[in-house]
Design an enzyme around this catalytic site. Sequence first.
Site, PDB file in Angstrom:
ATOM      1  N   HIS A  83      12.835  -2.321  -2.681  1.00 22.63           N
ATOM      2  CA  HIS A  83      12.295  -2.576  -3.988  1.00 22.63           C
ATOM      3  C   HIS A  83      12.833  -3.405  -4.824  1.00 22.63           C
ATOM      4  CE1 HIS A  83       9.188  -1.476  -7.211  1.00 22.63           C
ATOM      5  NE2 HIS A  83      10.109  -1.540  -7.839  1.00 22.63           N
ATOM      6  N   ARG A 118       0.904  -1.286  -0.052  1.00 22.91           N
ATOM      7  CA  ARG A 118       0.115   0.159  -0.021  1.00 22.91           C
ATOM      8  C   ARG A 118       1.061   1.462   0.170  1.00 22.91           C
ATOM      9  NH1 ARG A 118      -5.102  -0.675   1.414  1.00 22.91           N
ATOM     10  NH2 ARG A 118      -5.594  -2.669   1.795  1.00 22.91           N
TER      11      ARG A 118
HETATM   12  C1  GRF Z   1      10.315  -8.175  -1.811  1.00 23.09           C
HETATM   13  O1  GRF Z   1      10.748  -8.553  -3.059  1.00 23.09           O
HETATM   14  C2  GRF Z   1      10.654  -6.605  -1.710  1.00 23.09           C
HETATM   15  O2  GRF Z   1      11.365  -5.987  -2.553  1.00 23.09           O
HETATM   16  C3  GRF Z   1       9.226  -6.046  -2.458  1.00 23.09           C
HETATM   17  O3  GRF Z   1       8.166  -7.089  -1.922  1.00 23.09           O
HETATM   18  C4  GRF Z   1       8.790  -8.485  -1.689  1.00 23.09           C
HETATM   19  C5  GRF Z   1       8.684  -8.915  -0.317  1.00 23.09           C
HETATM   20  O4  GRF Z   1       8.649 -10.306  -0.141  1.00 23.09           O
HETATM   21  N1  GRF Z   1       8.807  -4.886  -1.777  1.00 23.09           N
HETATM   22  P1  GRF Z   1       8.954 -11.131   1.116  1.00 23.09           P
HETATM   23  O5  GRF Z   1       7.446 -10.851   1.600  1.00 23.09           O
HETATM   24  O6  GRF Z   1       9.954 -10.084   2.007  1.00 23.09           O
HETATM   25  O7  GRF Z   1       9.321 -12.640   0.694  1.00 23.09           O
END
Ligand code: GRF
Length: 194
Positions: free
Chosen positions: A111, A93
């Site tokens: 990200h 979000r």
């Molecule tokens: C990660 O790839 C992060 O970069 C993105 O969302 C994903 C979350 O993965 N913002 P996780 O739930 O930590 O495995």
Amino acid sequence: MPKAKLAVFASGTGSNYDAITEAVKYGKLDAEVALLVSDQPNAKVVEKAKQQGTPTFVFEPKQYRDKNAFEEKIVNVLQEHKIDWIVLAGYMRLIGNTLLRPFEGKIINIHPSLLPAFPGLDAIGQAFEAGVKISGVTVHYVDEGMDTGSIIAQEAVNVTDKMTRDDLQQAIQQVEHRLYPETIQKLIARGESQ
Ligand code: GRF
């Protein structure tokens, strides 16, 4: 000095949550994961946090009047837990002003691309489809935009010809799990905010 208190916000699997809690456990990150916030009651990360005894605040957005109402509630919970830093880790979000203002410069996100390339959803798929030869990971401050805040750290990942989308995802996650705890530790050590 008291340890910095982190609130991890996550909506999914929580592999970054795992990496952060492991780094704390092994003394690589001098902080306390004091709260897990999730908007997805059935997310795996919520189950993990409960198993580990991390306090959780889990909410269903549709039970609130609007975004402002649930963000007000979140701010109250964060203040009750004396949270210093908000660490977004797959929280799907945008953060609104109600939550941004009281934590200005203290909210970061990870990200899975080299921003400003491929912001938004499925960054890995976007990069893979575009055929880029280099992608990577970005840690950045959070502002009101979609992955637009100023960049704190980046690391590149080579995309070789043999790689599938899943291979790329794996390579990126491996970098995330090291880079995020390292970057948080640096920020805490500097006591830095934007
Ligand atoms: C990660 O790839 C992060 O970069 C993105 O969302 C994903 C979350 O993965 N913002 P996780 O739930 O930590 O495995």
